[in-house]
Design an enzyme around this catalytic site. Structure first.
Site, PDB file in Angstrom:
ATOM      1  CB  SER A 113      30.163  16.543  84.271  1.00  0.00           C
ATOM      2  OG  SER A 113      30.656  15.476  83.379  1.00  0.00           O
ATOM      3  CG  HIS A 282      38.730  19.431  78.898  1.00  0.00           C
ATOM      4  ND1 HIS A 282      37.775  19.389  78.521  1.00  0.00           N
ATOM      5  CD2 HIS A 282      38.708  18.377  79.958  1.00  0.00           C
ATOM      6  CE1 HIS A 282      36.895  18.224  78.634  1.00  0.00           C
ATOM      7  NE2 HIS A 282      37.348  17.899  79.799  1.00  0.00           N
ATOM      8  NE  ARG A 285      40.522  15.919  83.199  1.00  0.00           N
ATOM      9  CZ  ARG A 285      40.884  14.942  84.024  1.00  0.00           C
ATOM     10  NH1 ARG A 285      41.946  15.288  84.961  1.00  0.00           N
ATOM     11  NH2 ARG A 285      40.327  13.660  84.156  1.00  0.00           N
TER      12      ARG A 285
HETATM   13  C1  LIG Z   1      38.139  14.613  86.850  1.00  0.00           C
HETATM   14  C2  LIG Z   1      37.752  15.766  85.887  1.00  0.00           C
HETATM   15  C3  LIG Z   1      36.968  15.567  85.093  1.00  0.00           C
HETATM   16  C4  LIG Z   1      36.394  16.374  84.288  1.00  0.00           C
HETATM   17  N1  LIG Z   1      35.176  16.199  83.361  1.00  0.00           N
HETATM   18  C5  LIG Z   1      34.764  16.881  82.475  1.00  0.00           C
HETATM   19  C6  LIG Z   1      33.504  16.824  81.721  1.00  0.00           C
HETATM   20  O1  LIG Z   1      32.681  15.915  82.094  1.00  0.00           O
HETATM   21  N2  LIG Z   1      33.000  17.901  80.908  1.00  0.00           N
HETATM   22  C7  LIG Z   1      34.010  19.043  80.697  1.00  0.00           C
HETATM   23  O2  LIG Z   1      33.603  19.919  79.916  1.00  0.00           O
HETATM   24  N3  LIG Z   1      35.011  19.250  81.644  1.00  0.00           N
HETATM   25  C8  LIG Z   1      35.479  18.191  82.346  1.00  0.00           C
HETATM   26  N4  LIG Z   1      36.756  18.483  83.019  1.00  0.00           N
HETATM   27  C9  LIG Z   1      37.395  19.850  83.033  1.00  0.00           C
HETATM   28  C10 LIG Z   1      36.829  20.852  83.585  1.00  0.00           C
HETATM   29  O3  LIG Z   1      35.736  21.295  83.613  1.00  0.00           O
HETATM   30  C11 LIG Z   1      37.765  22.177  83.682  1.00  0.00           C
HETATM   31  O4  LIG Z   1      37.897  22.392  82.465  1.00  0.00           O
HETATM   32  C12 LIG Z   1      39.294  21.784  84.192  1.00  0.00           C
HETATM   33  O5  LIG Z   1      39.325  21.016  85.398  1.00  0.00           O
HETATM   34  C13 LIG Z   1      39.720  23.421  84.639  1.00  0.00           C
HETATM   35  O6  LIG Z   1      41.011  23.286  85.291  1.00  0.00           O
HETATM   36  P1  LIG Z   1      41.348  23.247  86.805  1.00  0.00           P
HETATM   37  O7  LIG Z   1      41.001  21.839  87.052  1.00  0.00           O
HETATM   38  O8  LIG Z   1      42.804  23.670  86.694  1.00  0.00           O
HETATM   39  O9  LIG Z   1      40.411  24.254  87.397  1.00  0.00           O
HETATM   40  C14 LIG Z   1      37.025  17.607  83.884  1.00  0.00           C
HETATM   41  C15 LIG Z   1      38.019  17.730  84.730  1.00  0.00           C
HETATM   42  C16 LIG Z   1      38.606  16.844  85.795  1.00  0.00           C
HETATM   43  C17 LIG Z   1      39.751  17.150  86.628  1.00  0.00           C
END
Ligand SMILES: Cc1cc2nc3c(=O)[nH]c(=O)nc-3n(C[C@H](O)[C@H](O)[C@H](O)COP(=O)(O)O)c2cc1C
Length: 388
Positions: A113, A282, A285
């Site tokens: 990330s 995402h 989120r």
């Molecule tokens: C704590 C956390 C931090 C994340 N930070 C990023 C990030 O910095 N960049 C990004 O593209 N996605 C980020 N994501 C999204 C994840 O890459 C991903 O899209 C998502 O967690 C996928 O869903 P899942 O948790 O159900 O596998 C983050 C997710 C979480 C839970």
């Protein structure tokens, strides 16, 4: 918890989540577990898999199974990638490095990330590969190019441009818990952390040095508070295809867009020389109410028609979910939260356990479906009831 105990207790991703919930202070657990607003997209990401049913053909015979795939020039032991998650170092000391090592040992790719606690160069020093670097389009376009150049110099195998984080999502669990970046250390927060002593003890030295290391510039304040305040101003909701075009020129390796949900954008991506797409909301989120990645996948796979790999991200909790995603047109899946749960429970060993769970479950699901090789997974595996 010792690695052997984790192996025994964390027999599924759901169990790993349960153990992580017991391990982490509530605000930290919720920071990872939560989604935006009413968490509709988050819930539906997972439940969408329940709506897909498989049609096995056991008599095809699948005495041995080969789960490996080729992706962006590398062979992965199974079609799984650890997705980018910011501040993984909040879950385990040097969390990103631990997760990347686990990914490399398991033979899968790891995506760092932008908001990692270590620098992208420190991660590269581990030699963990294949490794991908995730960036945003910043209001200072020069900084996007700078990160791409640093990733190239540090030997990253692919660049991932996340397009669905141009503004920060409204994560209400964080509001409720008073979770801030950096974590506020008032009496309530200290009480929440003190209730999780093993985590607090593990993190006692780390908490002070947690920062967005890639953003630290010489001569500037490096503390997380200053950087976190700078972050919203860095993002740019006016980003457009011209930014993709510019990044395409600046980065010679595989360029992957993360956060694609529209078939129109998928088609456009082809004309901008993008090498891969990650279908993602995402993890629920960002835009609550955004279509689930699994439901968006078939139209995107159709639009791209096999010209570039399409990856599925969000809600993958079982090996059979990978099978479903591949049958609906994906070449591989990403996991976000599950690796953070593994990290929280047992660091590198916990992430290895998570990957192993997916591997064993996918192997079993393929065996039960009569599938020997990943290339045999196709649309005929999906039940299409006439009532739909
Ligand atoms: C704590 C956390 C931090 C994340 N930070 C990023 C990030 O910095 N960049 C990004 O593209 N996605 C980020 N994501 C999204 C994840 O890459 C991903 O899209 C998502 O967690 C996928 O869903 P899942 O948790 O159900 O596998 C983050 C997710 C979480 C839970």
């Amino acid at each position: 918890m010792r690695a052997a105990t984790v192996m025994r207790k964390a027999y599924s991703v759901a169990e790993m989540r349960r153990l992580a919930r017991r391990t982490l202070p509530r605000p930290v657990f919720d920071f990872a577990d939560g989604g935006a607003e009413d968490e509709r997209s988050l819930r539906r990401n997972e439940s969408a898999f329940e709506d897909v049913q498989l049609v096995p053909q056991p008599l095809r015979g699948a005495g041995t199974r080969d789960l490996s795939v080729r992706l962006f020039g590398s062979t992965l032991s199974l079609p799984l990638v650890i997705g980018p998650t910011g501040l993984s170092g909040l879950f385990w000391p040097d969390g990103e490095i631990a997760a990347a090592r686990a990914a490399a040992k398991a033979g899968i790719a790891f995506c760092l990330s932008h908001a990692s606690v270590c620098t992208l160069e420190q991660l590269a020093e581990t030699g963990a590969a294949p490794r991908w670097m995730q960036v945003f389009v910043y209001s200072d376009r020069g900084f996007t190019r700078e990160l791409a150049a640093r990733a190239e110099a540090a030997g990253y195998d692919a660049l991932v441009l996340t397009i669905d984080n141009q503004m920060t999502g409204n994560r209400e669990r964080d509001v409720r818990n008073g979770f801030t970046i950096p974590p506020r250390l008032g009496p309530m927060e200290i009480a929440a952390m003190a209730a999780k002593l093993p985590w607090l003890w593990r993190m006692r030295r780390e908490l002070k040095r947690i920062t967005f290391a890639n953003y630290v510039r010489e001569g500037e304040a490096a503390d997380l508070r200053t950087l976190a305040q700078r972050m919203p101003g860095l993002l740019d909701p006016s980003m457009s295809w011209s930014d993709v075009e510019a990044l395409r020129k600046a980065w010679n390796g595989p360029l992957i867009l993360k956060g694609v949900l529209s078939r129109t954008e998928a088609r456009q991506a082809l004309s901008y020389g993008v090498d891969g797409l990650i279908v993602s909301n995402h993890g629920g989120r960002q835009l609550d109410g955004a279509v689930t990645s699994l439901e968006a996948l078939p139209a995107i796979a159709e639009a791209v028609a096999g010209r570039i790999p399409v990856l599925l991200d969000g809600g993958v909790r079982r090996g059979s979910d990978i099978l479903k995603a591949l049958a609906l047109g994906a070449q591989a899946c990403l996991i976000g939260r599950p690796q953070l749960w593994g990290l929280a429970v047992a660091g590198e060993a916990g992430v290895m356990q998570v990957v192993d769970i997916y591997c064993r479950e996918l192997d079993r699901a393929m065996g039960l479906s009569g599938i020997s090789r990943i290339a045999e997974i196709g649309p005929d595996l999906i039940h299409r009831p006439s009532r739909f």
